[in-house]
Scaffold this motif. Structure first.
Motif, PDB file in Angstrom:
ATOM      1  N   ILE A  44       0.834  -1.199   0.000  1.00  0.00           N
ATOM      2  CA  ILE A  44       0.000   0.000   0.000  1.00  0.00           C
ATOM      3  C   ILE A  44       0.874   1.256   0.000  1.00  0.00           C
ATOM      4  O   ILE A  44       0.621   2.204  -0.748  1.00  0.00           O
ATOM      5  N   PHE A  45       1.916   1.248   0.823  1.00  0.00           N
ATOM      6  CA  PHE A  45       2.830   2.387   0.878  1.00  0.00           C
ATOM      7  C   PHE A  45       3.431   2.648  -0.506  1.00  0.00           C
ATOM      8  O   PHE A  45       3.471   3.789  -0.967  1.00  0.00           O
ATOM      9  N   ASN A  46       3.889   1.602  -1.158  1.00  0.00           N
ATOM     10  CA  ASN A  46       4.509   1.761  -2.476  1.00  0.00           C
ATOM     11  C   ASN A  46       3.519   2.264  -3.519  1.00  0.00           C
ATOM     12  O   ASN A  46       3.883   3.035  -4.403  1.00  0.00           O
ATOM     13  N   PHE A  47       2.274   1.851  -3.409  1.00  0.00           N
ATOM     14  CA  PHE A  47       1.274   2.352  -4.349  1.00  0.00           C
ATOM     15  C   PHE A  47       1.050   3.847  -4.135  1.00  0.00           C
ATOM     16  O   PHE A  47       1.007   4.626  -5.085  1.00  0.00           O
ATOM     17  N   PHE A  48       0.932   4.256  -2.860  1.00  0.00           N
ATOM     18  CA  PHE A  48       0.786   5.682  -2.578  1.00  0.00           C
ATOM     19  C   PHE A  48       2.017   6.460  -3.030  1.00  0.00           C
ATOM     20  O   PHE A  48       1.898   7.583  -3.519  1.00  0.00           O
ATOM     21  N   LYS A  49       3.172   5.860  -2.896  1.00  0.00           N
ATOM     22  CA  LYS A  49       4.405   6.518  -3.338  1.00  0.00           C
ATOM     23  C   LYS A  49       4.375   6.764  -4.844  1.00  0.00           C
ATOM     24  O   LYS A  49       4.822   7.801  -5.321  1.00  0.00           O
ATOM     25  N   GLN A  50       3.820   5.823  -5.599  1.00  0.00           N
ATOM     26  CA  GLN A  50       3.684   6.022  -7.047  1.00  0.00           C
ATOM     27  C   GLN A  50       2.804   7.233  -7.343  1.00  0.00           C
ATOM     28  O   GLN A  50       3.109   8.024  -8.237  1.00  0.00           O
ATOM     29  N   ILE A  51       1.729   7.379  -6.598  1.00  0.00           N
ATOM     30  CA  ILE A  51       0.835   8.529  -6.788  1.00  0.00           C
ATOM     31  C   ILE A  51       1.575   9.821  -6.474  1.00  0.00           C
ATOM     32  O   ILE A  51       1.520  10.785  -7.243  1.00  0.00           O
ATOM     33  N   VAL A  52       2.285   9.833  -5.354  1.00  0.00           N
ATOM     34  CA  VAL A  52       3.011  11.037  -4.935  1.00  0.00           C
ATOM     35  C   VAL A  52       4.106  11.391  -5.933  1.00  0.00           C
ATOM     36  O   VAL A  52       4.295  12.566  -6.274  1.00  0.00           O
ATOM     37  N   ASP A  53       4.817  10.397  -6.416  1.00  0.00           N
ATOM     38  CA  ASP A  53       5.966  10.635  -7.300  1.00  0.00           C
ATOM     39  C   ASP A  53       5.582  10.927  -8.748  1.00  0.00           C
ATOM     40  O   ASP A  53       6.405  11.461  -9.500  1.00  0.00           O
ATOM     41  N   GLU A  54       4.357  10.601  -9.138  1.00  0.00           N
ATOM     42  CA  GLU A  54       3.954  10.790 -10.535  1.00  0.00           C
ATOM     43  C   GLU A  54       3.821  12.288 -10.846  1.00  0.00           C
ATOM     44  O   GLU A  54       3.018  12.987 -10.254  1.00  0.00           O
ATOM     45  N   LYS A  55       4.635  12.749 -11.780  1.00  0.00           N
ATOM     46  CA  LYS A  55       4.646  14.178 -12.139  1.00  0.00           C
ATOM     47  C   LYS A  55       3.562  14.531 -13.152  1.00  0.00           C
ATOM     48  O   LYS A  55       3.097  15.663 -13.194  1.00  0.00           O
ATOM     49  N   ASP A  56       3.155  13.558 -13.961  1.00  0.00           N
ATOM     50  CA  ASP A  56       2.118  13.782 -14.961  1.00  0.00           C
ATOM     51  C   ASP A  56       0.754  13.728 -14.269  1.00  0.00           C
ATOM     52  O   ASP A  56       0.384  12.701 -13.690  1.00  0.00           O
ATOM     53  N   ASP A  57       0.010  14.840 -14.321  1.00  0.00           N
ATOM     54  CA  ASP A  57      -1.270  14.914 -13.610  1.00  0.00           C
ATOM     55  C   ASP A  57      -2.272  13.870 -14.090  1.00  0.00           C
ATOM     56  O   ASP A  57      -2.998  13.291 -13.283  1.00  0.00           O
ATOM     57  N   THR A  58      -2.323  13.619 -15.380  1.00  0.00           N
ATOM     58  CA  THR A  58      -3.258  12.633 -15.918  1.00  0.00           C
ATOM     59  C   THR A  58      -2.935  11.243 -15.398  1.00  0.00           C
ATOM     60  O   THR A  58      -3.830  10.493 -14.983  1.00  0.00           O
ATOM     61  N   LYS A  59      -1.658  10.890 -15.389  1.00  0.00           N
ATOM     62  CA  LYS A  59      -1.251   9.576 -14.880  1.00  0.00           C
ATOM     63  C   LYS A  59      -1.505   9.478 -13.377  1.00  0.00           C
ATOM     64  O   LYS A  59      -1.885   8.422 -12.873  1.00  0.00           O
ATOM     65  N   CYS A  60      -1.291  10.573 -12.667  1.00  0.00           N
ATOM     66  CA  CYS A  60      -1.548  10.599 -11.229  1.00  0.00           C
ATOM     67  C   CYS A  60      -3.026  10.324 -10.961  1.00  0.00           C
ATOM     68  O   CYS A  60      -3.371   9.514 -10.090  1.00  0.00           O
ATOM     69  N   LEU A  61      -3.898  10.983 -11.712  1.00  0.00           N
ATOM     70  CA  LEU A  61      -5.331  10.761 -11.544  1.00  0.00           C
ATOM     71  C   LEU A  61      -5.711   9.325 -11.884  1.00  0.00           C
ATOM     72  O   LEU A  61      -6.544   8.719 -11.207  1.00  0.00           O
ATOM     73  N   GLU A  62      -5.080   8.781 -12.907  1.00  0.00           N
ATOM     74  CA  GLU A  62      -5.349   7.396 -13.288  1.00  0.00           C
ATOM     75  C   GLU A  62      -4.932   6.440 -12.168  1.00  0.00           C
ATOM     76  O   GLU A  62      -5.669   5.504 -11.829  1.00  0.00           O
ATOM     77  N   LEU A  63      -3.760   6.672 -11.582  1.00  0.00           N
ATOM     78  CA  LEU A  63      -3.323   5.838 -10.457  1.00  0.00           C
ATOM     79  C   LEU A  63      -4.296   5.948  -9.290  1.00  0.00           C
ATOM     80  O   LEU A  63      -4.638   4.942  -8.645  1.00  0.00           O
ATOM     81  N   GLY A  64      -4.743   7.165  -9.012  1.00  0.00           N
ATOM     82  CA  GLY A  64      -5.704   7.378  -7.933  1.00  0.00           C
ATOM     83  C   GLY A  64      -7.008   6.647  -8.197  1.00  0.00           C
ATOM     84  O   GLY A  64      -7.559   5.991  -7.310  1.00  0.00           O
ATOM     85  N   LYS A  65      -7.507   6.741  -9.425  1.00  0.00           N
ATOM     86  CA  LYS A  65      -8.754   6.051  -9.779  1.00  0.00           C
ATOM     87  C   LYS A  65      -8.580   4.542  -9.688  1.00  0.00           C
ATOM     88  O   LYS A  65      -9.496   3.834  -9.253  1.00  0.00           O
ATOM     89  N   ASN A  66      -7.418   4.040 -10.078  1.00  0.00           N
ATOM     90  CA  ASN A  66      -7.148   2.602  -9.963  1.00  0.00           C
ATOM     91  C   ASN A  66      -7.159   2.164  -8.503  1.00  0.00           C
ATOM     92  O   ASN A  66      -7.674   1.095  -8.162  1.00  0.00           O
ATOM     93  N   TRP A  67      -6.571   2.978  -7.631  1.00  0.00           N
ATOM     94  CA  TRP A  67      -6.544   2.651  -6.210  1.00  0.00           C
ATOM     95  C   TRP A  67      -7.969   2.653  -5.644  1.00  0.00           C
ATOM     96  O   TRP A  67      -8.360   1.732  -4.914  1.00  0.00           O
ATOM     97  N   ILE A  68      -8.751   3.677  -6.001  1.00  0.00           N
ATOM     98  CA  ILE A  68     -10.137   3.765  -5.525  1.00  0.00           C
ATOM     99  C   ILE A  68     -10.925   2.543  -5.984  1.00  0.00           C
ATOM    100  O   ILE A  68     -11.650   1.928  -5.195  1.00  0.00           O
ATOM    101  N   HIS A  69     -10.768   2.172  -7.242  1.00  0.00           N
ATOM    102  CA  HIS A  69     -11.474   1.003  -7.776  1.00  0.00           C
ATOM    103  C   HIS A  69     -11.072  -0.267  -7.016  1.00  0.00           C
ATOM    104  O   HIS A  69     -11.930  -1.094  -6.668  1.00  0.00           O
ATOM    105  N   ALA A  70      -9.789  -0.429  -6.754  1.00  0.00           N
ATOM    106  CA  ALA A  70      -9.320  -1.608  -6.014  1.00  0.00           C
ATOM    107  C   ALA A  70      -9.920  -1.632  -4.609  1.00  0.00           C
ATOM    108  O   ALA A  70     -10.338  -2.698  -4.125  1.00  0.00           O
ATOM    109  N   MET A  71      -9.994  -0.480  -3.954  1.00  0.00           N
ATOM    110  CA  MET A  71     -10.567  -0.428  -2.609  1.00  0.00           C
ATOM    111  C   MET A  71     -12.065  -0.705  -2.642  1.00  0.00           C
ATOM    112  O   MET A  71     -12.596  -1.374  -1.753  1.00  0.00           O
ATOM    113  N   GLU A  72     -12.765  -0.218  -3.673  1.00  0.00           N
ATOM    114  CA  GLU A  72     -14.187  -0.515  -3.810  1.00  0.00           C
ATOM    115  C   GLU A  72     -14.411  -2.013  -4.022  1.00  0.00           C
ATOM    116  O   GLU A  72     -15.338  -2.598  -3.451  1.00  0.00           O
ATOM    117  N   THR A  73     -13.554  -2.625  -4.812  1.00  0.00           N
ATOM    118  CA  THR A  73     -13.635  -4.068  -5.051  1.00  0.00           C
ATOM    119  C   THR A  73     -13.403  -4.837  -3.756  1.00  0.00           C
ATOM    120  O   THR A  73     -14.138  -5.783  -3.442  1.00  0.00           O
TER     121      THR A  73
END
Length: 97
Positions: free
Chosen positions: A11-40
């Motif tokens: 989980i820490f490493n996944f959040f680190k990917q979100i924090v480290d992602e400089k491209d806003d679109t990719k950051c949002l995509e990572l966030g949406k992927n995390w939200i979807h995984a948590m909903e699942t």
């Protein structure tokens, strides 16, 4: 115990990917992927609860759903801040063990 540490690391490493992602679109995509995984995960946990436990945890489940819904409207900067706070909480939790 060892399993929970590994889970925290993932989980820490996944959040680190979100924090480290400089491209806003990719950051949002990572966030949406995390939200979807948590909903699942939440849906799976709810499915595995029996009647009494389902009622007992109904409010917590709804609270988690509401929390995830609130994350869906965040922009990339807000998601990075959220992920940073989550990383801090994970680190604090590990230091208390």
């Amino acid at each position: 115990m060892n399993n929970s540490i590994k889970t925290d690391d993932v989980i820490f490493n996944f959040f680190k990917q979100i924090v480290d992602e400089k491209d806003d679109t990719k950051c949002l995509e990572l966030g949406k992927n995390w939200i979807h995984a948590m909903e699942t995960n939440l849906a799976s946990m709810e499915t595995n609860l029996n009647g009494a436990d389902k009622l007992k945890h109904k409010d917590d489940i709804q609270s988690n759903r509401d929390h995830l819904d609130s994350l869906k409207i965040k922009n990339s900067a807000e998601l990075r801040e959220y992920a940073t706070q989550c990383m801090i909480e994970i680190m604090n939790h590990k230091s208390q063990q």
